[in-house]
Motif scaffolding. Structure first.
Motif, PDB file in Angstrom:
ATOM      1  N   GLY A  67       0.919  -0.996  -0.002  1.00  0.00           N
ATOM      2  CA  GLY A  67      -0.762   0.408  -0.297  1.00  0.00           C
ATOM      3  C   GLY A  67       1.070   1.683   0.046  1.00  0.00           C
ATOM      4  O   GLY A  67       0.394   1.890  -0.958  1.00  0.00           O
ATOM      5  N   PRO A  68       1.467   1.503   1.008  1.00  0.00           N
ATOM      6  CA  PRO A  68       2.880   2.475   0.616  1.00  0.00           C
ATOM      7  C   PRO A  68       3.124   2.882  -0.418  1.00  0.00           C
ATOM      8  O   PRO A  68       3.397   3.916  -0.959  1.00  0.00           O
ATOM      9  CB  PRO A  68       3.732   2.457   2.072  1.00  0.00           C
ATOM     10  CG  PRO A  68       3.188   1.503   3.204  1.00  0.00           C
ATOM     11  CD  PRO A  68       1.843   0.596   2.266  1.00  0.00           C
ATOM     12  N   VAL A  69       3.804   1.705  -1.538  1.00  0.00           N
ATOM     13  CA  VAL A  69       5.030   1.986  -2.220  1.00  0.00           C
ATOM     14  C   VAL A  69       3.646   2.850  -3.205  1.00  0.00           C
ATOM     15  O   VAL A  69       3.995   2.939  -4.076  1.00  0.00           O
ATOM     16  CB  VAL A  69       5.823   1.291  -2.490  1.00  0.00           C
ATOM     17  CG1 VAL A  69       6.686   1.005  -1.691  1.00  0.00           C
ATOM     18  CG2 VAL A  69       5.518  -0.186  -2.833  1.00  0.00           C
ATOM     19  N   ARG A  70       2.166   1.907  -3.179  1.00  0.00           N
ATOM     20  CA  ARG A  70       1.284   2.358  -4.000  1.00  0.00           C
ATOM     21  C   ARG A  70       1.245   4.346  -3.915  1.00  0.00           C
ATOM     22  O   ARG A  70       0.517   4.318  -5.118  1.00  0.00           O
ATOM     23  CB  ARG A  70      -0.068   1.737  -4.236  1.00  0.00           C
ATOM     24  CG  ARG A  70       0.587   0.570  -4.907  1.00  0.00           C
ATOM     25  CD  ARG A  70      -0.859  -0.841  -4.330  1.00  0.00           C
ATOM     26  NE  ARG A  70      -0.856  -1.897  -5.556  1.00  0.00           N
ATOM     27  CZ  ARG A  70      -1.616  -2.820  -5.648  1.00  0.00           C
ATOM     28  NH1 ARG A  70      -2.141  -2.492  -4.750  1.00  0.00           N
ATOM     29  NH2 ARG A  70      -1.738  -3.947  -6.357  1.00  0.00           N
ATOM     30  N   VAL A  71       0.905   4.304  -2.753  1.00  0.00           N
ATOM     31  CA  VAL A  71       0.585   5.728  -2.728  1.00  0.00           C
ATOM     32  C   VAL A  71       1.594   6.184  -3.507  1.00  0.00           C
ATOM     33  O   VAL A  71       1.675   7.993  -3.662  1.00  0.00           O
ATOM     34  CB  VAL A  71       0.283   5.971  -1.311  1.00  0.00           C
ATOM     35  CG1 VAL A  71       0.302   7.422  -1.423  1.00  0.00           C
ATOM     36  CG2 VAL A  71      -0.897   4.904  -0.872  1.00  0.00           C
ATOM     37  N   ILE A 102       0.168   1.341   9.109  1.00  0.00           N
ATOM     38  CA  ILE A 102      -0.287   1.356   8.325  1.00  0.00           C
ATOM     39  C   ILE A 102      -1.570   0.941   7.620  1.00  0.00           C
ATOM     40  O   ILE A 102      -2.174   0.230   7.648  1.00  0.00           O
ATOM     41  CB  ILE A 102       1.146  -0.067   6.985  1.00  0.00           C
ATOM     42  CG1 ILE A 102       2.065   0.586   7.952  1.00  0.00           C
ATOM     43  CG2 ILE A 102       0.991   0.326   5.771  1.00  0.00           C
ATOM     44  CD1 ILE A 102       4.152  -0.284   7.068  1.00  0.00           C
ATOM     45  N   GLY A 103      -1.999   2.473   7.151  1.00  0.00           N
ATOM     46  CA  GLY A 103      -3.674   2.010   6.647  1.00  0.00           C
ATOM     47  C   GLY A 103      -3.920   3.193   6.056  1.00  0.00           C
ATOM     48  O   GLY A 103      -3.219   4.468   5.502  1.00  0.00           O
ATOM     49  N   PRO A 104      -5.286   2.981   5.470  1.00  0.00           N
ATOM     50  CA  PRO A 104      -5.468   4.668   4.884  1.00  0.00           C
ATOM     51  C   PRO A 104      -5.153   6.472   5.768  1.00  0.00           C
ATOM     52  O   PRO A 104      -5.008   6.756   5.855  1.00  0.00           O
ATOM     53  CB  PRO A 104      -7.022   4.480   5.112  1.00  0.00           C
ATOM     54  CG  PRO A 104      -7.507   2.766   4.587  1.00  0.00           C
ATOM     55  CD  PRO A 104      -6.226   2.586   5.423  1.00  0.00           C
ATOM     56  N   ASP A 122      -6.135   6.888  -2.032  1.00  0.00           N
ATOM     57  CA  ASP A 122      -6.403   5.246  -2.702  1.00  0.00           C
ATOM     58  C   ASP A 122      -6.125   4.605  -3.289  1.00  0.00           C
ATOM     59  O   ASP A 122      -6.452   3.648  -3.409  1.00  0.00           O
ATOM     60  CB  ASP A 122      -7.688   5.789  -3.483  1.00  0.00           C
ATOM     61  CG  ASP A 122      -8.743   6.567  -2.384  1.00  0.00           C
ATOM     62  OD1 ASP A 122      -8.688   6.604  -1.423  1.00  0.00           O
ATOM     63  OD2 ASP A 122      -9.945   7.857  -3.066  1.00  0.00           O
ATOM     64  N   ALA A 123      -4.813   5.201  -4.391  1.00  0.00           N
ATOM     65  CA  ALA A 123      -3.924   4.018  -4.836  1.00  0.00           C
ATOM     66  C   ALA A 123      -3.323   2.822  -3.926  1.00  0.00           C
ATOM     67  O   ALA A 123      -2.944   2.074  -5.175  1.00  0.00           O
ATOM     68  CB  ALA A 123      -2.974   4.950  -5.415  1.00  0.00           C
TER      69      ALA A 123
END
Length: 204
Positions: A67-71, A102-104, A122-123
């Motif tokens: 998730g974090p790398v996508r953001v 780690i999350g929204p 959201d990414a």
């Protein structure tokens, strides 16, 4: 040559404490040497997704790293590569020091603190930017070889894994480590300097 700035490219996964320490070290180096650091995203999830024999604790640790790398990649595509320096710091401070889950909530807090679009959070849940993520990942790690991870650093055509360091060297100590590292990696035929009994990382 005096006055010439050396560009150092570093690839990081924001959850990795060793990458965090290396990134903070490079910021220290910038204050004492003519160095400019450019930050890029890699993914420990991508690196390990097809590996067998991973320890159970590490496979579980990897679960929330995508998730974090996508953001970060989504932000880079929207605002340009320069955004990664401050967004990495905003995420890293919350991950490593504030211990935010780690999350929204983490993504939105980091984005908001920099005045960036919060909907980039959201990414994390989509693969819309995964092609760009994979390209960045490969650009950083393919030249290093041997499936090594982060920190991955490129200087003047030399690509290598490391340094793995704790605590973070500060001031002139950071500069001396940089000087020695450049000397080693610029030596033809030099491949590895390593010692065991690694201590747990102390993030600074």
């Amino acid at each position: 040559m005096v006055g010439v700035t050396t560009v150092v490219d570093m690839w990081f996964d924001p959850k990795c404490p060793w990458a965090w320490n290396a990134s903070r070290w490079l910021l220290e180096v910038e204050a004492v040497r003519p160095v400019e650091t450019r930050f890029h995203v890699m993914s420990l999830w991508l690196l390990n997704r097809d590996r067998e024999g991973l320890e159970a604790w590490y496979r579980e640790w990897l679960d929330d790293t995508l998730g974090p790398v996508r953001v970060l990649i989504a932000a880079e595509q929207k605002y340009g590569p320069a955004v990664l320096r401050e967004l990495y710091t905003a995420l890293g401070d919350r991950i490593h020091h504030e211990r935010m889950p780690i999350g929204p909530g983490l993504y939105r807090a980091a984005l908001s603190s920099l005045g960036l679009a919060e909907d980039l959070a959201d990414a994390a849940g989509t693969d819309a930017h995964d092609e760009a993520l994979l390209a960045s990942h490969r650009a950083g790690l393919d030249p290093v070889g041997e499936d090594l991870g982060t920190p991955a650093i490129h200087i003047d055509g030399a690509a290598f894994f490391g340094p793995v360091v704790t605590p973070v060297p500060r001031g002139e100590a950071a500069g001396r480590l940089y000087d020695g590292m450049v000397l080693m990696v610029s030596t033809p035929g030099f491949f590895e300097l390593k010692r065991g009994n690694r201590t747990s990382p102390r993030v600074d």
